[in-house]
Design an enzyme around this catalytic site. Structure first.
Site, PDB file in Angstrom:
ATOM      1  N   ALA A 214       0.835  -1.205   0.000  1.00 25.32           N
ATOM      2  CA  ALA A 214       0.000   0.000   0.000  1.00 25.32           C
ATOM      3  C   ALA A 214       0.867   1.251   0.000  1.00 25.32           C
ATOM      4  CB  ALA A 214      -0.910   0.009   1.224  1.00 25.32           C
ATOM      5  N   ILE A 215       0.373   2.263  -0.696  1.00 18.39           N
ATOM      6  CA  ILE A 215       0.987   3.583  -0.723  1.00 18.39           C
ATOM      7  C   ILE A 215      -0.072   4.579  -0.268  1.00 18.39           C
ATOM      8  CG2 ILE A 215       1.996   5.385  -2.201  1.00 18.39           C
ATOM      9  CD1 ILE A 215       3.867   3.020  -1.886  1.00 18.39           C
TER      10      ILE A 215
ATOM     11  N   GLU B 211      -2.275 -12.098  -5.079  1.00 22.12           N
ATOM     12  CA  GLU B 211      -3.658 -12.046  -5.575  1.00 22.12           C
ATOM     13  C   GLU B 211      -4.055 -10.582  -5.660  1.00 22.12           C
ATOM     14  OE1 GLU B 211      -5.493 -14.151  -2.446  1.00 22.12           O
ATOM     15  OE2 GLU B 211      -4.850 -16.102  -3.161  1.00 22.12           O
TER      16      GLU B 211
ATOM     17  N   TYR C 229       2.012  -4.722 -11.389  1.00 23.00           N
ATOM     18  CA  TYR C 229       2.585  -6.059 -11.247  1.00 23.00           C
ATOM     19  C   TYR C 229       3.109  -6.583 -12.583  1.00 23.00           C
ATOM     20  CZ  TYR C 229       0.203  -5.946  -6.710  1.00 23.00           C
ATOM     21  OH  TYR C 229      -0.234  -5.608  -5.465  1.00 23.00           O
TER      22      TYR C 229
END
Length: 106
Positions: free
Chosen positions: A26-27, A59, A71
């Site tokens: 997370a950012i 996932e 990704y």
């Protein structure tokens, strides 16, 4: 003046028996879209590689196109789908994309 640190993101991952698994990355929304996700993902890949991971699994929600693009940019490939894996706020369910990165397949 005292130096200070600012936490703008994190990842939660593990490596067991040569397989890495990303549980969460997370950012802070204030810093999204500035390349910090790539920086953090690269650090996670490096860290898991140093820990002995030969591949990394993750996932991601089918609707999360931004994460999927990130990704894929870093060598992860879609290898499977988990039907109706995530619960949505509207009572429906959403598929999960199962993605994998193997070293040497970039």
């Amino acid at each position: 003046m005292q130096p200070h640190a600012l936490l703008i993101g994190y990842f939660y991952a593990r490596c067991i028996a040569g397989e890495g698994e990303l549980f969460n990355i997370a950012i802070d929304p204030t810093y999204q879209g500035q390349g910090w996700g790539s920086v953090l993902l690269e650090a996670m890949i490096k860290h898991l590689g140093e820990a002995g991971a030969e591949c990394i699994w993750l996932e991601v929600r089918e609707s999360n196109a931004a994460a999927q693009a990130l990704y894929q940019k870093h060598g992860f490939k879609l290898v499977n789908r988990r039907k109706h894996y995530y619960a949505c706020t509207n009572g429906r369910r959403e598929d999960a994309w199962v993605m994998q990165k193997k070293w040497g397949e970039d």
